[in-house]
Each structure stands twice: as C-alpha cells, then as structure tokens.
Design a protein around this motif. Structure first.
Motif, mmCIF file in Angstrom:
data_model
loop_
_atom_site.group_PDB
_atom_site.id
_atom_site.type_symbol
_atom_site.label_atom_id
_atom_site.label_comp_id
_atom_site.label_asym_id
_atom_site.label_seq_id
_atom_site.Cartn_x
_atom_site.Cartn_y
_atom_site.Cartn_z
ATOM 1 N N THR A 133 -42.889 28.864 -37.108
ATOM 2 C CA THR A 133 -42.531 27.243 -36.487
ATOM 3 C C THR A 133 -43.286 27.318 -35.208
ATOM 4 O OG1 THR A 133 -40.405 28.126 -35.959
ATOM 5 C CG2 THR A 133 -40.469 26.662 -38.016
ATOM 6 N N GLY A 134 -44.063 27.999 -35.034
ATOM 7 C CA GLY A 134 -45.051 27.876 -34.052
ATOM 8 C C GLY A 134 -44.272 28.454 -32.458
ATOM 9 N N ARG A 135 -44.681 27.928 -31.478
ATOM 10 C CA ARG A 135 -44.236 28.277 -30.096
ATOM 11 C C ARG A 135 -42.571 27.724 -30.052
ATOM 12 N NH1 ARG A 135 -49.663 28.024 -27.992
ATOM 13 N NH2 ARG A 135 -50.250 29.537 -26.698
ATOM 14 N N GLY A 136 -41.939 28.325 -28.997
ATOM 15 C CA GLY A 136 -40.755 27.487 -28.745
ATOM 16 C C GLY A 136 -40.194 28.148 -27.593
ATOM 17 N N LEU A 137 -39.023 27.864 -27.244
ATOM 18 C CA LEU A 137 -38.200 28.377 -25.962
ATOM 19 C C LEU A 137 -36.776 29.162 -26.401
ATOM 20 C CD1 LEU A 137 -38.734 25.052 -23.859
ATOM 21 C CD2 LEU A 137 -40.028 27.040 -23.682
ATOM 22 N N LEU A 138 -36.730 29.962 -25.562
ATOM 23 C CA LEU A 138 -35.606 30.652 -25.696
ATOM 24 C C LEU A 138 -34.498 30.953 -24.347
ATOM 25 C CD1 LEU A 138 -36.886 34.245 -26.954
ATOM 26 C CD2 LEU A 138 -35.722 32.207 -28.364
ATOM 27 N N ALA A 139 -33.267 30.949 -24.644
ATOM 28 C CA ALA A 139 -32.349 30.822 -23.794
ATOM 29 C C ALA A 139 -32.393 32.200 -22.904
ATOM 30 C CB ALA A 139 -30.927 30.480 -24.204
ATOM 31 N N ARG A 140 -32.642 32.043 -21.649
ATOM 32 C CA ARG A 140 -32.746 33.535 -21.016
ATOM 33 C C ARG A 140 -31.621 34.134 -20.709
ATOM 34 N NH1 ARG A 140 -37.419 34.535 -17.669
ATOM 35 N NH2 ARG A 140 -38.015 32.589 -17.568
ATOM 36 N N ARG A 141 -30.299 33.321 -20.584
ATOM 37 C CA ARG A 141 -29.092 33.875 -20.213
ATOM 38 C C ARG A 141 -28.125 33.029 -21.028
ATOM 39 N NH1 ARG A 141 -28.982 34.972 -14.493
ATOM 40 N NH2 ARG A 141 -31.464 35.101 -14.817
ATOM 41 N N ASN A 142 -26.841 33.262 -20.758
ATOM 42 C CA ASN A 142 -25.823 32.353 -21.393
ATOM 43 C C ASN A 142 -25.719 31.027 -20.711
ATOM 44 O OD1 ASN A 142 -25.164 34.359 -23.181
ATOM 45 N ND2 ASN A 142 -23.278 35.141 -21.818
ATOM 46 N N VAL A 143 -25.586 30.110 -21.546
ATOM 47 C CA VAL A 143 -25.858 28.509 -21.069
ATOM 48 C C VAL A 143 -24.500 27.804 -21.638
ATOM 49 C CG1 VAL A 143 -27.017 26.561 -21.332
ATOM 50 C CG2 VAL A 143 -28.170 28.687 -21.273
ATOM 51 N N ASN A 144 -24.005 27.055 -20.697
ATOM 52 C CA ASN A 144 -22.666 26.318 -21.049
ATOM 53 C C ASN A 144 -23.211 24.871 -21.323
ATOM 54 O OD1 ASN A 144 -20.987 28.353 -20.261
ATOM 55 N ND2 ASN A 144 -21.235 27.892 -18.178
ATOM 56 N N GLU A 145 -22.270 24.171 -22.124
ATOM 57 C CA GLU A 145 -22.569 22.772 -22.542
ATOM 58 C C GLU A 145 -22.332 22.114 -21.374
ATOM 59 O OE1 GLU A 145 -20.082 19.197 -24.987
ATOM 60 O OE2 GLU A 145 -19.333 21.507 -24.874
ATOM 61 N N GLY A 146 -23.575 21.061 -21.253
ATOM 62 C CA GLY A 146 -23.670 19.887 -20.035
ATOM 63 C C GLY A 146 -24.763 20.606 -19.308
ATOM 64 N N ASP A 147 -25.029 21.813 -19.328
ATOM 65 C CA ASP A 147 -25.784 22.593 -18.150
ATOM 66 C C ASP A 147 -27.278 21.795 -18.193
ATOM 67 O OD1 ASP A 147 -24.004 24.157 -17.262
ATOM 68 O OD2 ASP A 147 -24.953 25.942 -18.136
ATOM 69 N N GLU A 148 -27.916 21.714 -17.338
ATOM 70 C CA GLU A 148 -29.208 21.083 -17.133
ATOM 71 C C GLU A 148 -30.123 22.013 -17.328
ATOM 72 O OE1 GLU A 148 -31.746 20.055 -13.208
ATOM 73 O OE2 GLU A 148 -30.379 18.492 -13.423
ATOM 74 N N LEU A 149 -31.042 21.803 -18.369
ATOM 75 C CA LEU A 149 -31.926 22.636 -18.850
ATOM 76 C C LEU A 149 -33.534 22.672 -18.412
ATOM 77 C CD1 LEU A 149 -31.295 22.286 -22.704
ATOM 78 C CD2 LEU A 149 -30.355 23.895 -21.314
ATOM 79 N N LEU A 150 -33.781 21.551 -18.025
ATOM 80 C CA LEU A 150 -35.257 21.382 -17.394
ATOM 81 C C LEU A 150 -35.523 20.027 -17.011
ATOM 82 C CD1 LEU A 150 -37.063 19.521 -19.609
ATOM 83 C CD2 LEU A 150 -36.942 21.537 -20.907
ATOM 84 N N THR A 151 -36.410 20.125 -15.648
ATOM 85 C CA THR A 151 -36.859 18.658 -15.530
ATOM 86 C C THR A 151 -38.288 18.921 -15.112
ATOM 87 O OG1 THR A 151 -36.286 19.415 -12.956
ATOM 88 C CG2 THR A 151 -34.809 18.290 -14.125
ATOM 89 N N ILE A 152 -39.072 17.781 -15.451
ATOM 90 C CA ILE A 152 -40.423 17.657 -15.410
ATOM 91 C C ILE A 152 -40.846 16.621 -14.851
ATOM 92 C CG2 ILE A 152 -42.643 17.857 -16.649
ATOM 93 C CD1 ILE A 152 -41.209 20.377 -16.902
ATOM 94 N N PRO A 153 -41.787 16.469 -13.663
ATOM 95 C CA PRO A 153 -42.069 15.115 -13.082
ATOM 96 C C PRO A 153 -42.932 14.530 -13.886
ATOM 97 C CG PRO A 153 -42.419 16.993 -11.474
ATOM 98 C CD PRO A 153 -42.067 17.588 -13.084
ATOM 99 N N MET A 154 -42.660 13.088 -13.834
ATOM 100 C CA MET A 154 -43.357 12.119 -14.611
ATOM 101 C C MET A 154 -44.900 12.159 -14.632
ATOM 102 S SD MET A 154 -42.075 10.102 -16.996
ATOM 103 C CE MET A 154 -43.349 8.827 -17.310
ATOM 104 N N ASN A 155 -45.464 12.576 -13.530
ATOM 105 C CA ASN A 155 -46.807 12.557 -13.175
ATOM 106 C C ASN A 155 -47.515 13.944 -13.735
ATOM 107 O OD1 ASN A 155 -46.066 14.760 -11.377
ATOM 108 N ND2 ASN A 155 -46.428 13.817 -9.338
ATOM 109 N N MET A 156 -46.592 14.794 -14.317
ATOM 110 C CA MET A 156 -46.979 15.940 -15.059
ATOM 111 C C MET A 156 -47.353 15.293 -16.608
ATOM 112 S SD MET A 156 -47.537 17.961 -12.729
ATOM 113 C CE MET A 156 -47.924 19.546 -13.221
ATOM 114 N N CYS A 157 -47.136 14.367 -17.046
ATOM 115 C CA CYS A 157 -47.045 14.095 -18.411
ATOM 116 C C CYS A 157 -48.295 12.900 -18.594
ATOM 117 C CB CYS A 157 -45.661 12.861 -18.688
ATOM 118 S SG CYS A 157 -44.266 13.952 -18.230
#
Length: 579
Positions: A133-157
């Motif tokens: 299924t190609g590339r993907g992302l992995l959880a580097r450590r335990n994560v809780n429900e509601g945690d912020e996963l990522l933010t990317i600025p709009m000017n990078m899109c």
C-alpha cells in the motif's frame, strides 16, 4: 509509565513492514533536523529518571531507529536499493518542511514543543491481502485520543492559489476548476522545472502511475478482469473525460500549449503527464472545508502519506494558525487522533465513506472489509430493449403520467442505485413504488397525490421488492464467472500470485461485488416472507393515499398505522399529525 510533559502529539502511519526512517550517518540525510535544545534536555532527563528506576524507555535522539534496527525492520544502506532511495526522498521532504515551513518534526521535545509523534515508512502492507500500500506514517510513540498529530502551513500546499501564482491570473482565472489548475502546476513542478522547483522535495515522494494503479490507467487486458462490474463503465467514462479536458485546455489551436508555448512546453504537457497529475489529485488531494474563505482543494505534503481505513473517523482539515487566543492571520492543515494508538501501530485517516468501486477507480485499491461497499443496479420505468419492450409499454397505462411525474421531479427514467450489504437507499424504494403503480392503486387519482416514502399497498410493495431482486439478478448475470469460481482462484495462492497486481485486485473486487449482490437477494427474499408478501393475492391501494403498514414496518422504518381519523383529516386537507 512516566511520560514527558510535552508528550502527546499523535502519529499516522502504515504497517511496520519495511518501515523507513533514516538515522543520521546511515548513508543518507537525517530525517530529523537538529532541534533547539537547552542544557538539561531530554537525554539528561531520561538518564536521571532511568537511574532513579522510574523510566526505562529510551528517549534520546535516534532511539526509534535503533529499536527498528533491533527488530529487523530497517534494512539496507545500499544506495542502489529502491528502499534506500525512498528513505533519502523521505528525508529530503522532512528537511524541506522543517526549513521552509518551520514544521517541527523532531522526535525530541523542545521548550513548549512536544516531540513529533510520526515517522515515515517507505512501504506499508495491507494486513488482509498482504498487498503493498505504498508509503505511510507510523506512530513513533503511544498516542492518546484527541492528540494533535500534525500541522502543515497552507503555503506549503499546492492549491489553485499556488497555481495562480505560478502561471498568473490570466491563465488561472477566477472560477477555473481546481483540479485543472493544480494538474497544470503538478506537471510544471515535476516535469518542466524538475530540480529547480520549489516543491521538488515534495514532488520527489509522489508515486508514479504504476505505483497507484487506479482503474482509469489500466490496460484493456487488465480491465477484462472486471467484465460485468459497473466499474468498467465508470472507468471508460473517466478515461474519456480526462481526454476531453486535456484537449479542451491544452490541445488544439486554442489550447494553452499553442497560446503559451514557453509556459506550457509540448514535450512536458503530454497526455501521459496529464494522467499522472490526475492520478496524484484523485488519490492524494484533500478537500479542506474549514478555511476562512470557504472550501479548497489542496495537495498537502506529508499529510497525504496517510493511508485510508473505512473504520477511521479522522479527517484532515484546516484552521487559523497561532495560539487559541492570538491568531496570526495565516492558516494551516491540522489533524487530530480520533482514538489512541500504540507505539509503532499504523494510524489511518478516512478518505470518506467510499465504496470499493470508488476506491478502485480513484485510488487503485479495494478493501476486503468495507462497510460502505455497494454495487450499482439499474432500474427503469420500462424495459429499454427486447421483444417485450413494446408489450410492457402498452401494458402500463400510467407510463406517460409516470414519465411526466419523473420529469417534474427532476428524475431520469433509468436510474442507477447503490445496493449495500445490509440496505438499499430509500430513494430506490420511492422510485420503484412509483414505477409499480397500477390503475388499481390510483383509481383515477393523480400520481402526485401519493406519498412514496410509505408503502402504497401490499401488492405494490411486493412488486417493488421483486423488481429489486430482478435488477440484482440481472447485474449478477453480467459477470462471466461465479462468486464460487472467483473464491477458488483466490484460495489457490500458488496460482493467484501469478496474476499481476491489477488482476488480483480485480478478481477480489468482482468476487466481493457478487457476494454483496447474493446477500441482497437473500435479504430481500426473507423480507418478502417476513412482511407477508409471498401470498397469492395481495391488496391494492384502490385510490387511498393513506398508505399501508405491513408486518415489521414499524420496527424497520418507524412507521405506524394511520387511524380512521387521520384518513378523514387527510381527505379534508388538514394536517394528519395534530401534535
């Protein structure tokens, strides 16, 4: 377990197989930039806790990579290995996001900044089919429900706004289709500019067409595996549409290639590159719905590495950047975890409630377990061909009135409806209730007097359910093989592996379509029995618009029988529900 006060930003990913994260000095650039750190940082903090016996997890730089190596999940530092080249491309993407977008991607925390919880995998695998299924992302450590996963600025899109900056407002005009505009920019960045592109590190991780394999890029030979499936018609339609759009926008005497040859060199703006651009858009572009100025389509670096799960409730969207109190006027892409994840667990988002036909057409894969899977079946006011068409037309004395009613309601005379494993749309029932109306139901009353959201009569409902069974069986008859034959092919793993990827996907898909349709027939036959519609003579409405509540309707549809008072009130034109 003791956790960092800043720990809690979630991760998205794919399966652990072939997980790629390049440590510094592994023959490629580090996937992590050097964070700003003060004395007494993570290493000293972890060491002190470890000495005190209160913490055993390694939080020092590169600890995640060391763990992967120990588990044998990170192999090969050979520069000629495709996996190594992918890791280098991953590292370049992350470095670009950090340097150009100020995106914090370190596995270590800084002051008031939590460690980034995600890591890029070069290869992920479907747990059910074992297909890549190609590339993907992995959880580097335990994560809780509601945690912020990522933010990317709009000017990078990549958006229609970025395309307008690249080509000018004379070419990317207001009201231009977003897909067309971004497709032009994708070709510009990958083929026309290449290594000179500002987006080169993002384009460097975008897959080739054969790595995605949506059905509109399949060969005719591969499409033959889908014979009988509604996906064939959708695929042909998509292929024709892409060709028309290319010819209208780029080709011909008035196309952009002829009018602006320097901006749109013919050797780069080919139909093949056009198909690649739309393969990227259909499989990776995200509809952002919470922007200040409304919705927008965007190609979002890093976020578009996340794989799809039909059972995920997480969606990528946008928000104003800055703190909760002070906004800086800019916007950014944001993703939160909809549930908790364990370290190294794959994290998914939802691409939307899509059927396997949608997924195969646009994304190049189908799911074995998909609660949104459906198969389109065709229903019509009358038979469209064959020797009985004229007889059927003549037998239905209400056919002209039905056509007029459909036209007034904005409905076609022939309609495709999706059938699901456990349900079918209410619109299908309404359409077929109208289609099965007879003079014994209307008794001279106009068709518009009847409420087609309710059962018209027992005989009408029996005809409706029987017509659905006929339509489903008609669809099943279009396949050249049976569901049982497909199952034997799949179960013979030695033989099945000799089919190419498209062939394997097609066989699994058509088998699942047949299973769904067979279950639909069984469910409808059971419903006919349970509702008492399998007896010899059933009643008609005989001009009553009150409807008929059959056995089980109250439980299935929430309907209740009308009283005689309600019938009289309807005749008087008064509201039936006096509450």
């Amino acid at each position: 377990m003791v956790v960092s006060p800043f720990l809690g930003v979630l991760g998205l990913a794919s399966a652990v197989r072939g997980f790629t994260f390049v440590p510094s000095g592994a023959g490629g650039p580090s996937c992590l930039s050097k964070p700003l750190r003060a004395a007494g940082g993570d290493e000293e903090w972890a060491k002190a806790l470890d000495e005190a016996g209160g913490f055993k997890e390694d939080l020092t730089r590169g600890s995640f990579e060391r763990e992967l190596k120990m588990k044998g999940l990170m192999k090969s530092s050979n520069k000629d290995d495709p996996a190594f080249r992918k890791r280098s491309a991953n590292a370049a993407l992350l470095q670009w996001l950090e340097e150009e977008g100020n995106v914090y991607l370190s596995e270590l925390s800084s002051w008031a900044v939590a460690p980034h919880p995600l890591a890029v995998s070069t290869e992920t695998v479907d747990e059910t089919t074992n297909e890549s299924t190609g590339r993907g992302l992995l959880a580097r450590r335990n994560v809780n429900e509601g945690d912020e996963l990522l933010t990317i600025p709009m000017n990078m899109c990549l958006t229609i706004g970025s395309a307008r900056k690249a080509f000018g407002s004379k070419i990317i005009q207001e009201g231009m289709n977003e897909y067309l505009a971004i497709a032009l920019q994708l070709i510009r960045e990958k083929y026309a500019l290449g290594p000179k592109s500002y987006f080169k590190d993002y384009v460097g991780v975008l897959p080739e067409v054969h790595e995605v394999n949506p059905t509109f890029t399949w060969s005719d030979e591969d499409l033959e595996f889908l014979e009988g499936s509604p996906v064939i018609a959708a695929t042909r339609s998509m292929q024709a549409k892409l060709r028309r759009e290319y010819d209208a926008l780029l080709g011909g005497e008035d196309g952009l290639i002829a009018r602006y040859p320097k901006k749109f060199p013919a050797e780069y703006y080919t139909i093949e590159n056009w198909v690649w651009a739309f393969t990227m858009l259909f499989s990776r572009a995200i509809r952002l719905r919470n922007l200040v100025e409304g919705e927008a389509l965007a190609m979002v670096p890093y976020a578009d590495l996340i794989n799809h799960s039909a059972f995920s409730g997480a969606y990528v969207d946008a928000r104003q950047s800055g703190s909760w109190l002070f906004k800086d006027g800019d916007e950014e892409i944001i993703l939160y975890a909809e549930r908790s994840y364990r370290k190294m667990e794959q994290v998914y988002i939802s691409y939307g409630p899509k059927s396997n036909a949608d997924l195969l057409l646009l994304y190049g894969f189908a799911l074995e377990r998909n609660p949104f899977n459906s198969v389109d079946v065709t229903v019509s006011i009358a038979r469209r061909a064959g020797s009985n068409a004229a007889a059927a037309e003549a037998a239905d004395t209400l056919s002209e009135e039905k056509r007029a009613y459909l036209e007034q309601s904005g409905r076609d005379q022939t309609v495709d409806f999706p059938c699901y494993a456990d349900r079918y749309p209410i619109e299908m029932l309404q359409y077929l209730r109208l289609m099965q109306m007879t003079p014994d139901d209307t008794r001279g009353r106009p068709l518009s007097d009847f409420d087609y959201s309710r059962t018209i009569s027992a005989a009408n409902e029996a005809a409706v359910l029987t017509s659905i069974i006929d339509a489903v069986r008609s669809q099943l008859a279009k396949y050249p093989s049976t569901e049982e034959e497909d199952a034997i092919l799949i179960q013979d793993k030695a033989m099945f592996k000799f089919f190419n990827y498209n062939g394997r996907m097609a066989i699994r898909h058509r088998r699942n379509e047949k299973r769904l349709l067979k279950r639909t027939v069984a469910a409808l036959e059971k419903q006919i029995r349970n509702r008492g519609l399998d007896v010899g003579k059933l009643t008609r409405a005989e001009g009553s618009t009150a409807g008929k509540v059959l056995e089980g309707d109250e439980r299935r549809f929430g309907l209740k029988k009308r009283t005689a008072l309600e019938d009289r009130l309807e005749e008087m034109g008064l509201p039936m529900d006096l509450r």
